[in-house]
Enzyme design. Structure first.
Site, PDB file in Angstrom:
ATOM      1  N   ASP A 143       0.871  -1.175   0.000  1.00 31.64           N
ATOM      2  CA  ASP A 143       0.000   0.000   0.000  1.00 31.64           C
ATOM      3  C   ASP A 143       0.908   1.225   0.000  1.00 31.64           C
ATOM      4  O   ASP A 143       2.111   1.119   0.253  1.00 31.64           O
ATOM      5  CB  ASP A 143      -0.886  -0.001   1.260  1.00 31.64           C
ATOM      6  CG  ASP A 143      -1.848   1.183   1.273  1.00 31.64           C
ATOM      7  OD1 ASP A 143      -2.636   1.308   0.321  1.00 31.64           O
ATOM      8  OD2 ASP A 143      -1.801   2.006   2.203  1.00 31.64           O
ATOM      9  N   SER A 144       0.310   2.384  -0.251  1.00 30.68           N
ATOM     10  CA  SER A 144       1.100   3.608  -0.219  1.00 30.68           C
ATOM     11  C   SER A 144       1.539   3.950   1.207  1.00 30.68           C
ATOM     12  O   SER A 144       2.421   4.768   1.395  1.00 30.68           O
ATOM     13  CB  SER A 144       0.282   4.755  -0.799  1.00 30.68           C
ATOM     14  OG  SER A 144      -0.937   4.875  -0.085  1.00 30.68           O
TER      15      SER A 144
ATOM     16  N   TYR B  92      -0.241   8.471  -2.714  1.00 34.47           N
ATOM     17  CA  TYR B  92      -0.240   8.159  -4.144  1.00 34.47           C
ATOM     18  C   TYR B  92      -1.402   8.891  -4.838  1.00 34.47           C
ATOM     19  O   TYR B  92      -1.343   9.164  -6.034  1.00 34.47           O
ATOM     20  CB  TYR B  92      -0.427   6.659  -4.374  1.00 34.47           C
ATOM     21  CG  TYR B  92       0.794   5.784  -4.121  1.00 34.47           C
ATOM     22  CD1 TYR B  92       1.949   6.272  -3.512  1.00 34.47           C
ATOM     23  CD2 TYR B  92       0.779   4.443  -4.510  1.00 34.47           C
ATOM     24  CE1 TYR B  92       3.042   5.437  -3.290  1.00 34.47           C
ATOM     25  CE2 TYR B  92       1.875   3.606  -4.299  1.00 34.47           C
ATOM     26  CZ  TYR B  92       3.002   4.117  -3.687  1.00 34.47           C
ATOM     27  OH  TYR B  92       4.088   3.292  -3.483  1.00 34.47           O
ATOM     28  N   GLY B  93      -2.449   9.162  -4.067  1.00 33.83           N
ATOM     29  CA  GLY B  93      -3.686   9.719  -4.635  1.00 33.83           C
ATOM     30  C   GLY B  93      -3.513  10.915  -5.549  1.00 33.83           C
ATOM     31  O   GLY B  93      -4.074  10.949  -6.645  1.00 33.83           O
TER      32      GLY B  93
ATOM     33  N   CYS C  95      -3.633  -0.969  -2.212  1.00 37.47           N
ATOM     34  CA  CYS C  95      -3.905   0.439  -2.528  1.00 37.47           C
ATOM     35  C   CYS C  95      -4.840   0.568  -3.741  1.00 37.47           C
ATOM     36  O   CYS C  95      -4.539   0.044  -4.819  1.00 37.47           O
ATOM     37  CB  CYS C  95      -2.563   1.097  -2.829  1.00 37.47           C
ATOM     38  SG  CYS C  95      -2.675   2.814  -3.284  1.00 37.47           S
ATOM     39  N   ASN C  96      -5.937   1.259  -3.547  1.00 38.71           N
ATOM     40  CA  ASN C  96      -6.894   1.447  -4.647  1.00 38.71           C
ATOM     41  C   ASN C  96      -6.294   2.269  -5.784  1.00 38.71           C
ATOM     42  O   ASN C  96      -6.511   1.967  -6.956  1.00 38.71           O
ATOM     43  CB  ASN C  96      -8.138   2.187  -4.141  1.00 38.71           C
ATOM     44  CG  ASN C  96      -9.048   1.308  -3.326  1.00 38.71           C
ATOM     45  OD1 ASN C  96     -10.061   0.840  -3.806  1.00 38.71           O
ATOM     46  ND2 ASN C  96      -8.688   1.070  -2.077  1.00 38.71           N
ATOM     47  N   THR C  97      -5.540   3.312  -5.429  1.00 35.52           N
ATOM     48  CA  THR C  97      -4.963   4.180  -6.463  1.00 35.52           C
ATOM     49  C   THR C  97      -4.021   3.365  -7.344  1.00 35.52           C
ATOM     50  O   THR C  97      -4.061   3.450  -8.580  1.00 35.52           O
ATOM     51  CB  THR C  97      -4.193   5.354  -5.809  1.00 35.52           C
ATOM     52  OG1 THR C  97      -4.992   5.913  -4.776  1.00 35.52           O
ATOM     53  CG2 THR C  97      -3.838   6.413  -6.824  1.00 35.52           C
TER      54      THR C  97
ATOM     55  N   GLU D  62      -5.057   9.163   9.032  1.00 34.22           N
ATOM     56  CA  GLU D  62      -3.669   9.086   9.502  1.00 34.22           C
ATOM     57  C   GLU D  62      -3.482   9.813  10.829  1.00 34.22           C
ATOM     58  O   GLU D  62      -2.621   9.459  11.627  1.00 34.22           O
ATOM     59  CB  GLU D  62      -2.717   9.664   8.454  1.00 34.22           C
ATOM     60  CG  GLU D  62      -2.748   8.876   7.169  1.00 34.22           C
ATOM     61  CD  GLU D  62      -1.377   8.478   6.672  1.00 34.22           C
ATOM     62  OE1 GLU D  62      -0.383   8.995   7.189  1.00 34.22           O
ATOM     63  OE2 GLU D  62      -1.319   7.626   5.767  1.00 34.22           O
TER      64      GLU D  62
ATOM     65  N   CYS E 178     -10.807   3.406  -1.070  1.00 39.06           N
ATOM     66  CA  CYS E 178      -9.484   3.832  -0.613  1.00 39.06           C
ATOM     67  C   CYS E 178      -9.198   3.093   0.689  1.00 39.06           C
ATOM     68  O   CYS E 178     -10.100   2.954   1.525  1.00 39.06           O
ATOM     69  CB  CYS E 178      -9.481   5.344  -0.381  1.00 39.06           C
ATOM     70  SG  CYS E 178      -7.981   5.948   0.425  1.00 39.06           S
ATOM     71  N   THR E 179      -7.963   2.634   0.836  1.00 44.17           N
ATOM     72  CA  THR E 179      -7.627   1.820   2.014  1.00 44.17           C
ATOM     73  C   THR E 179      -7.840   2.547   3.335  1.00 44.17           C
ATOM     74  O   THR E 179      -8.055   1.910   4.356  1.00 44.17           O
ATOM     75  CB  THR E 179      -6.144   1.390   1.961  1.00 44.17           C
ATOM     76  OG1 THR E 179      -5.353   2.541   1.681  1.00 44.17           O
ATOM     77  CG2 THR E 179      -5.924   0.339   0.913  1.00 44.17           C
ATOM     78  N   HIS E 180      -7.723   3.860   3.322  1.00 52.13           N
ATOM     79  CA  HIS E 180      -7.868   4.613   4.578  1.00 52.13           C
ATOM     80  C   HIS E 180      -9.321   4.745   5.031  1.00 52.13           C
ATOM     81  O   HIS E 180      -9.577   4.962   6.212  1.00 52.13           O
ATOM     82  CB  HIS E 180      -7.309   6.029   4.419  1.00 52.13           C
ATOM     83  CG  HIS E 180      -5.817   6.094   4.397  1.00 52.13           C
ATOM     84  ND1 HIS E 180      -5.074   5.589   3.365  1.00 52.13           N
ATOM     85  CD2 HIS E 180      -4.936   6.598   5.289  1.00 52.13           C
ATOM     86  CE1 HIS E 180      -3.790   5.795   3.611  1.00 52.13           C
ATOM     87  NE2 HIS E 180      -3.686   6.407   4.778  1.00 52.13           N
TER      88      HIS E 180
HETATM   89  N1  DGL Z   1      -3.732   3.852  -0.221  1.00 55.52           N
HETATM   90  C1  DGL Z   1      -4.367   4.838  -1.048  1.00 55.52           C
HETATM   91  C2  DGL Z   1      -5.575   4.219  -1.766  1.00 55.52           C
HETATM   92  O1  DGL Z   1      -6.118   3.215  -1.358  1.00 55.52           O
HETATM   93  C3  DGL Z   1      -4.793   6.049  -0.272  1.00 55.52           C
HETATM   94  C4  DGL Z   1      -3.725   6.951   0.236  1.00 55.52           C
HETATM   95  C5  DGL Z   1      -2.881   7.622  -0.826  1.00 55.52           C
HETATM   96  O2  DGL Z   1      -3.306   8.636  -1.436  1.00 55.52           O
HETATM   97  O3  DGL Z   1      -1.791   7.155  -1.007  1.00 55.52           O
HETATM   98  O4  DGL Z   1      -5.999   4.744  -2.754  1.00 55.52           O
END
Ligand code: DGL
Length: 272
Positions: A12-13, A44-45, A75-77, A154, A186-188
């Site tokens: 993940d990011s 990463y977004g 990570c979704n992104t 976070e 998004c994972t968060h």
């Molecule tokens: N982990 C990223 C996602 O799931 C979210 C956080 C980021 O912007 O890196 O898209």
């Protein structure tokens, strides 16, 4: 590094993917899991597609070097923009979170009106829209980037009044659209799930990547020997202390093995 047992690799990011890790650990107690959080390069977004692809290639190479049998892009992104590239480049199974999340959303929606929230990169890619429409072209989709949710998660502000205000600001529109399902793309975002559910109301189904990916992992796993409990290994690229604190909150564990890695042109692993 050769291991006794090949692990499930997850990246993940940053810390958000721990919501995915937590579900994998719960479902597969005998599997070893290696988690890499790219805390030096998060978020990463807002980054460009090519940058995220580049990072994702490096993350995957690192996990393969650590002897994993599959890579789960938590990570979704990264899943949105790099899954196909990674699948073509590497020989081991690579799983992304977009398709399972989209399938789950289509399955639970009764009125075919689905909201999707994610980072700017995920929403810009239209990965969820395209995947949902491939499954069912009749679904009406409303999507929105909610970048501040990442920082709130976070900061550990899941129950902060500011979080409720920001949720209202981002999600108020969805309330007028009669959606019955909202994809937390998004994972968060699962960290803010209780507050989001409270705002949207119990009649709206919240679908998250963390639980949706489990059956995909299951179909890749061969029957393992269920003798020894699985081990967890964590790697980050920066800010180990912050990672430890958030990991303790999310995973509710005190001691874990954490190492620092630097990825990029010249990279090293500093085993702590
Ligand atoms: N982990 C990223 C996602 O799931 C979210 C956080 C980021 O912007 O890196 O898209």
């Amino acid at each position: 590094m050769k291991r006794k047992k090949q692990a499930i690799g997850v990246f993940d990011s940053g810390v958000g993917g721990l919501t995915v890790f937590k579900e994998i650990r719960k479902k597969f107690p005998y599997e070893d899991i290696i988690y890499f959080g790219d805390t030096a390069r998060v978020p990463y977004g807002p980054k460009s597609k090519n940058t995220v692809i580049d990072y994702s290639i490096q993350n995957t190479r690192f996990l393969i070097q650590e002897d994993v049998k599959m890579v789960v892009i938590a990570c979704n992104t990264s899943s949105a923009v790099s899954l196909n590239v990674l699948k073509k480049m590497f020989d081991i199974p690579i799983l992304g979170v977009i398709e399972p999340g989209a399938m789950n959303a289509v399955k639970v929606s009764k009125n075919n009106k689905i909201g999707v929230i994610g980072t700017e990169g995920t929403i810009r890619s239209e990965a969820y829209t395209k995947t949902i429409h491939n499954i069912n072209p009749d679904v009406i989709i409303y999507s929105k980037a909610c970048p501040l949710f990442v920082s709130l998660a976070e900061e550990g502000w899941a129950n902060h009044p500011i979080t409720r205000d920001i949720i209202k600001e981002y999600l108020e529109d969805f309330k007028t659209k009669n959606i019955d399902t909202l994809v937390l793309g998004c994972t968060h975002y699962p960290i803010l799930k209780t507050a989001i559910q409270e705002f949207m109301g119990n009649e709206v189904n919240l679908v998250d990547s963390a639980t949706s990916i489990l059956s995909d992992i299951e179909s890749v796993l061969k029957n393992g020997e269920n003798i020894e409990k699985g081990k967890d290994l964590f790697f980050v690229s920066d800010n180990e202390e912050k990672f430890c604190k958030i990991a303790q909150d999310i995973l509710d564990i005190k001691n874990f093995t954490l190492s620092k890695v630097k990825l990029g042109e010249t990279w090293y692993v500093d085993r702590l």
